[in-house]
Design a protein around this motif. Structure first.
Motif, PDB file in Angstrom:
ATOM      1  N   ALA A   2       0.947  -1.262  -0.053  1.00 17.21           N
ATOM      2  CA  ALA A   2       0.044   0.127  -0.145  1.00 17.21           C
ATOM      3  C   ALA A   2       0.728   1.065   0.103  1.00 17.21           C
ATOM      4  N   GLY A   3       2.221   0.951   0.644  1.00 16.30           N
ATOM      5  CA  GLY A   3       2.926   2.278   0.844  1.00 16.30           C
ATOM      6  C   GLY A   3       3.606   2.808  -0.535  1.00 16.30           C
ATOM      7  N   SER A   5       1.981   2.228  -3.924  1.00 13.32           N
ATOM      8  CA  SER A   5       1.385   1.873  -4.945  1.00 13.32           C
ATOM      9  C   SER A   5       1.779   2.712  -6.098  1.00 13.32           C
ATOM     10  N   GLU A  39      -8.172   4.968   1.619  1.00 11.12           N
ATOM     11  CA  GLU A  39      -7.468   5.920   2.599  1.00 11.12           C
ATOM     12  C   GLU A  39      -7.305   5.147   4.143  1.00 11.12           C
ATOM     13  N   GLN A  42      -5.015   2.573   4.017  1.00 10.79           N
ATOM     14  CA  GLN A  42      -3.474   3.327   3.940  1.00 10.79           C
ATOM     15  C   GLN A  42      -3.264   3.821   5.442  1.00 10.79           C
ATOM     16  N   TYR A  45      -2.072   0.534   7.554  1.00 14.33           N
ATOM     17  CA  TYR A  45      -0.920   0.100   7.242  1.00 14.33           C
ATOM     18  C   TYR A  45       0.346   1.055   7.938  1.00 14.33           C
ATOM     19  N   ASN A  46       0.097   2.135   7.879  1.00  9.89           N
ATOM     20  CA  ASN A  46       0.999   3.178   8.031  1.00  9.89           C
ATOM     21  C   ASN A  46       1.012   3.375   9.608  1.00  9.89           C
ATOM     22  N   ASN A 199      -1.693  10.160   2.718  1.00 10.54           N
ATOM     23  CA  ASN A 199      -1.490   8.798   2.074  1.00 10.54           C
ATOM     24  C   ASN A 199      -1.633   8.738   0.856  1.00 10.54           C
ATOM     25  N   ASN A 200      -2.503   9.697   0.129  1.00  9.98           N
ATOM     26  CA  ASN A 200      -2.691   9.416  -1.148  1.00  9.98           C
ATOM     27  C   ASN A 200      -2.028   9.980  -2.431  1.00  9.98           C
TER      28      ASN A 200
END
Length: 435
Positions: A2-3, A5, A39, A42, A45-46, A199-200
């Motif tokens: 996810a980090g 992408s 989101e 993300q 995961y973060n 995150n995006n």
């Protein structure tokens, strides 16, 4: 996954790019749901990376401080380097609620200047804060279970009031946060991630030294703080050690280490805003700002280096010299693109002698003046912080002793200035400004 992408959301609108030809309300609604789900994943995961990284740092600090080890600052700094590099491409690798606050202040200012909502930034900072404290909680209880004796909590030493540790925590944490902000968010560095939107956004190829700069600076500040207290400079560490400690008196001693770092966050934000183009208070007179940011950076860097030097000189740590070098290393990484990263009147004068096209007569005088003023201020504050720990240096005032002192200063002063000149005044051969 996810980090990193390869299909990020639109960086401006913050929306998932719609499929070709899909202009229906259902399609738009689906895109919004997908964006929200993305989101959420993300952030989850973060948050895991912040939880894990903060836990490792707190656990390392707990065991090393709990054993009353003089090498505890180095062990904690090394753990921070590794975990910052590991988490940098995901959450940003803050691992410190004070750094988290400083980053939020920078982001909010930038988003407000761009006329954009800051809600997501506040939510993200809250999620990260929860993850960091949760990691500190787990690490604290694990440390408590492992240590057979009561670990040494971050507490004031006998004969000191609570104000000195509070001042030390504030100033030294400001130093840590300032360097972190500079090496992770300045445009010229690229950073391990784009700081502006959370995150995006697409993750760029940033510099390769941000983790080392953050870890070495923390090690330097922690070694300085160790002279008068069991260091913290990170509310998560203080919170974790509070849970690990089995003494009822620990809570009365830990408050400077919980509050001081947050005060330092505001100082770091102010300094960063004064030295960064995107965060200037006004853009009406860019020339005045360009003239101001360089002396401010030189003053801040010289102040922190002198403060660390004064504090470690009053201690008995075998890492004193290494700590001063680590402070210079971190500040040079963060300050070189702004002012050249001199932080030393001898370096400034040497650069002026070597090539006056690189630095004007006026700038040379301004740099030396602010460096001297900042050093005097740091010496006064440092002397106040270590007043119960006089510097254990016996000066030899004989003729031979004075001669030897000058000889050592000349030799190693030459080494420092020559290294600075050869490393920072070469012709740039790459578009990468870090070369």
């Amino acid at each position: 996954k996810a980090g990193v992408s390869n299909k990020p959301f639109n960086a401006v609108a913050g929306a998932v790019p719609a499929a070709a030809g899909d202009d229906s309300a259902a399609g738009a609604h689906t895109s919004q749901r997908e964006q929200k789900a993305f989101e959420t994943r993300q952030w989850f995961y973060n948050a895991i990376t912040e939880f894990w990284g903060t836990g490792i740092v707190v656990f390392t600090a707990g065991l090393s401080i709990g054993s009353n080890n003089q090498w505890a600052p180095l062990a904690t700094g090394a753990a921070l380097i590794g975990q910052t590099f590991a988490a940098g491409h995901m959450s940003g690798g803050m691992l410190n609620p004070a750094v988290n606050l400083a980053r939020l202040l920078v982001n909010r200012r930038r988003l407000e200047d761009a006329g954009r909502s800051t809600v997501n930034q506040v939510k993200e900072a809250g999620v990260y804060l929860f993850a960091q404290l949760l990691g500190a909680t787990v690490a604290g209880f694990v440390t408590r279970g492992i240590m057979t004796d009561d670990p040494y909590i971050t507490r004031t030493l006998e004969g000191q009031n609570g104000f000195q540790p509070l001042v030390a925590e504030t100033l030294l944490t400001a130093f840590v946060c300032y360097v972190f902000l500079q090496v992770t968010s300045r445009t010229c560095f690229g950073g391990p991630y784009f700081l502006l939107v959370s995150n995006n956004m697409e993750i760029p190829v940033g510099n390769s030294f941000y983790g080392a700069a953050a870890g070495f600076v923390y090690f330097a500040a922690a070694t300085a703080a160790q002279t008068i207290m069991k260091f913290s400079l990170n509310p998560a560490i203080a919170f974790g050690l509070l849970l690990a400690n089995q003494s009822e008196a620990a809570g009365d001693a830990v408050w400077p280490h919980l509050l001081g770092p947050f005060f330092g966050s505001f100082i770091a934000w102010g300094l960063f805003s004064l030295t960064n183009e995107e965060d200037a208070a006004t853009s009406a007179d860019d020339l005045h700002f360009q003239a101001l940011k360089r002396p401010v950076n030189e003053a801040a860097g010289t102040f922190f280096i002198t403060l660390v030097t004064v504090m470690v000189a009053a201690g008995v740590s075998p890492l004193a010299g290494f700590a001063v070098g680590a402070a210079i290393l971190g500040l040079h990484f963060s300050g070189m693109p702004i002012s050249g990263g001199h932080f030393n009147p001898a370096v400034t004068f040497g650069k002026w002698l070597s090539n006056r096209d690189l630095i004007s007569n006026r700038r040379t005088c301004v740099y030396i003046a602010v460096q001297v003023v900042a050093a005097v201020l740091a010496a006064v504050l440092g002397g106040y912080l270590v007043e119960s720990h006089p510097v254990p240096v016996a000066l030899d005032v004989s003729a031979k002793g004075v001669f030897n002192t000058y000889l050592v200063q000349i030799i190693f002063g030459f080494v420092v200035v020559f290294t600075a000149l050869t490393a920072t005044t070469v012709v740039q051969t790459s578009e990468d400004p870090t070369h």
